[in-house]
Design a protein around this motif. Structure first.
Motif, PDB file in Angstrom:
ATOM      1  N   THR A  12       2.300   2.176  -7.093  1.00  0.00           N
ATOM      2  CA  THR A  12       1.697   3.360  -7.695  1.00  0.00           C
ATOM      3  C   THR A  12       0.222   3.447  -7.287  1.00  0.00           C
ATOM      4  O   THR A  12      -0.481   2.443  -7.310  1.00  0.00           O
ATOM      5  CB  THR A  12       1.798   3.274  -9.236  1.00  0.00           C
ATOM      6  OG1 THR A  12       3.153   3.083  -9.582  1.00  0.00           O
ATOM      7  CG2 THR A  12       1.249   4.512  -9.899  1.00  0.00           C
ATOM      8  N   PRO A  13      -0.257   4.644  -6.935  1.00  0.00           N
ATOM      9  CA  PRO A  13      -1.660   4.779  -6.510  1.00  0.00           C
ATOM     10  C   PRO A  13      -2.654   4.339  -7.580  1.00  0.00           C
ATOM     11  O   PRO A  13      -2.415   4.465  -8.776  1.00  0.00           O
ATOM     12  CB  PRO A  13      -1.799   6.275  -6.240  1.00  0.00           C
ATOM     13  CG  PRO A  13      -0.415   6.745  -5.953  1.00  0.00           C
ATOM     14  CD  PRO A  13       0.479   5.898  -6.816  1.00  0.00           C
TER      15      PRO A  13
ATOM     16  N   LYS B  96      -4.806   4.129   4.189  1.00  0.00           N
ATOM     17  CA  LYS B  96      -5.971   3.257   3.943  1.00  0.00           C
ATOM     18  C   LYS B  96      -5.613   1.803   4.258  1.00  0.00           C
ATOM     19  O   LYS B  96      -6.483   1.032   4.669  1.00  0.00           O
ATOM     20  CB  LYS B  96      -6.470   3.412   2.518  1.00  0.00           C
ATOM     21  CG  LYS B  96      -7.190   4.735   2.326  1.00  0.00           C
ATOM     22  CD  LYS B  96      -8.264   4.629   1.310  1.00  0.00           C
ATOM     23  CE  LYS B  96      -8.988   5.981   1.280  1.00  0.00           C
ATOM     24  NZ  LYS B  96      -9.844   6.084   0.130  1.00  0.00           N
TER      25      LYS B  96
ATOM     26  N   GLN C 193       0.828  -1.217   0.000  1.00  0.00           N
ATOM     27  CA  GLN C 193       0.000   0.000   0.000  1.00  0.00           C
ATOM     28  C   GLN C 193       0.864   1.269   0.000  1.00  0.00           C
ATOM     29  O   GLN C 193       0.463   2.296  -0.547  1.00  0.00           O
ATOM     30  CB  GLN C 193      -0.941   0.021   1.215  1.00  0.00           C
ATOM     31  CG  GLN C 193      -1.979  -1.067   1.217  1.00  0.00           C
ATOM     32  CD  GLN C 193      -3.039  -0.936   0.137  1.00  0.00           C
ATOM     33  OE1 GLN C 193      -2.995  -0.101  -0.753  1.00  0.00           O
ATOM     34  NE2 GLN C 193      -4.032  -1.813   0.211  1.00  0.00           N
ATOM     35  N   ALA C 194       2.059   1.183   0.588  1.00  0.00           N
ATOM     36  CA  ALA C 194       2.932   2.355   0.684  1.00  0.00           C
ATOM     37  C   ALA C 194       3.809   2.561  -0.551  1.00  0.00           C
ATOM     38  O   ALA C 194       4.241   3.683  -0.817  1.00  0.00           O
ATOM     39  CB  ALA C 194       3.825   2.234   1.920  1.00  0.00           C
ATOM     40  N   THR C 195       4.076   1.502  -1.317  1.00  0.00           N
ATOM     41  CA  THR C 195       5.081   1.616  -2.387  1.00  0.00           C
ATOM     42  C   THR C 195       4.534   1.473  -3.808  1.00  0.00           C
ATOM     43  O   THR C 195       5.169   1.953  -4.746  1.00  0.00           O
ATOM     44  CB  THR C 195       6.195   0.561  -2.202  1.00  0.00           C
ATOM     45  OG1 THR C 195       5.622  -0.743  -2.224  1.00  0.00           O
ATOM     46  CG2 THR C 195       6.932   0.783  -0.884  1.00  0.00           C
TER      47      THR C 195
ATOM     48  N   ALA D  14      -2.150   0.997  -5.456  1.00  0.00           N
ATOM     49  CA  ALA D  14      -2.315   1.024  -4.008  1.00  0.00           C
ATOM     50  C   ALA D  14      -3.321   2.086  -3.587  1.00  0.00           C
ATOM     51  O   ALA D  14      -3.501   3.102  -4.255  1.00  0.00           O
ATOM     52  CB  ALA D  14      -0.969   1.295  -3.339  1.00  0.00           C
ATOM     53  N   LEU D  15      -3.955   1.842  -2.459  1.00  0.00           N
ATOM     54  CA  LEU D  15      -4.851   2.826  -1.861  1.00  0.00           C
ATOM     55  C   LEU D  15      -4.072   3.817  -1.005  1.00  0.00           C
ATOM     56  O   LEU D  15      -4.577   4.878  -0.688  1.00  0.00           O
ATOM     57  CB  LEU D  15      -5.899   2.114  -0.996  1.00  0.00           C
ATOM     58  CG  LEU D  15      -6.846   1.178  -1.744  1.00  0.00           C
ATOM     59  CD1 LEU D  15      -7.676   0.378  -0.760  1.00  0.00           C
ATOM     60  CD2 LEU D  15      -7.726   1.967  -2.684  1.00  0.00           C
ATOM     61  N   GLY D  16      -2.868   3.434  -0.603  1.00  0.00           N
ATOM     62  CA  GLY D  16      -2.039   4.275   0.250  1.00  0.00           C
ATOM     63  C   GLY D  16      -1.866   3.659   1.625  1.00  0.00           C
ATOM     64  O   GLY D  16      -2.680   2.845   2.074  1.00  0.00           O
ATOM     65  N   PHE D  17      -0.797   4.061   2.268  1.00  0.00           N
ATOM     66  CA  PHE D  17      -0.443   3.505   3.579  1.00  0.00           C
ATOM     67  C   PHE D  17      -1.548   3.722   4.610  1.00  0.00           C
ATOM     68  O   PHE D  17      -1.895   2.816   5.372  1.00  0.00           O
ATOM     69  CB  PHE D  17       0.875   4.123   4.057  1.00  0.00           C
ATOM     70  CG  PHE D  17       1.377   3.555   5.346  1.00  0.00           C
ATOM     71  CD1 PHE D  17       1.936   2.291   5.383  1.00  0.00           C
ATOM     72  CD2 PHE D  17       1.279   4.274   6.528  1.00  0.00           C
ATOM     73  CE1 PHE D  17       2.400   1.744   6.581  1.00  0.00           C
ATOM     74  CE2 PHE D  17       1.745   3.744   7.722  1.00  0.00           C
ATOM     75  CZ  PHE D  17       2.300   2.476   7.749  1.00  0.00           C
TER      76      PHE D  17
END
Length: 194
Positions: A50-51, A67, A46-48, A62-65
């Motif tokens: 591409t969104p 989320k 989620q952190a690495t 990823a949704l992001g760290f």
């Protein structure tokens, strides 16, 4: 058409689920090291990555760290009441939290509800197969009635464990089944469950 970048998260999640099921069936435990590895893998992705719309969604990403953390927290909270009632072990709750790190909050809710449904179906099938369905129904009746009566009399409405247990299920099977079914139905068959 499936984005080939989603193969890595799918393999990691599948490995986590398969390993959890194998150890839970064999020893009725899910190792903390396995859950920690799953949590770290989900949050790292989620952190690495591409969104995008999610590790198992279109467009892939990823949704992001944050989320991922929210999914982890929701996974923990969803099954915590069942742990508090003694209906499942702490490893099962932590496994759902690790899955939440992969899925994010919305899909964790769907996978969690699907897992609870799968657990109910699994429990009924096992009781039917073992010939203990009548005993299970009697236990449920006594537990619910006792809880309601205590609540009506001003006491705690907690649900007590039955006097004569009907056995334990490796709940990782239900969690894996519910999670995979949810992802297949929503991603590959286009069902909207939430």
């Amino acid at each position: 058409m499936m984005d080939l970048r989603s193969v890595v998260p799918a393999l990691l999640l599948a490995t986590l689920l398969a390993w959890a099921v194998a150890t839970d069936v064999r020893s009725r435990r899910i190792p903390n090291q396995l859950v920690l590895a799953g949590l770290l893998a989900g949050l790292a992705l989620q952190a690495t990555v591409t969104p995008g719309a999610g590790l198992f969604s279109e467009p892939f990403g990823a949704l992001g760290f944050l989320k991922g953390l929210a999914g982890m927290a929701l996974g923990l909270v969803l099954l915590l009441p069942m742990y508090a009632l003694g209906a499942m072990g702490a490893g099962d709750v932590k496994l759902m939290a690790a899955i939440g790190a992969f899925l994010g909050p919305l899909d964790t809710l769907g996978a969690g509800l699907s897992s609870v449904l799968a657990g109910g179906v699994l429990a009924l099938l096992v009781a039917l197969f073992q010939g203990s369905l009548r005993k299970v129904a009697g236990n449920v009746k006594v537990m619910v009635l006792g809880s309601v009566l205590r609540g009506l009399s001003g006491g705690s409405a907690r649900v007590d464990a039955p006097v004569t247990a009907t056995g334990q299920l490796p709940y990782a099977v239900a969690i894996a089944t519910g999670t995979v079914a949810y992802l297949l139905l929503t991603r590959y068959f286009g069902w909207s469950m939430l």
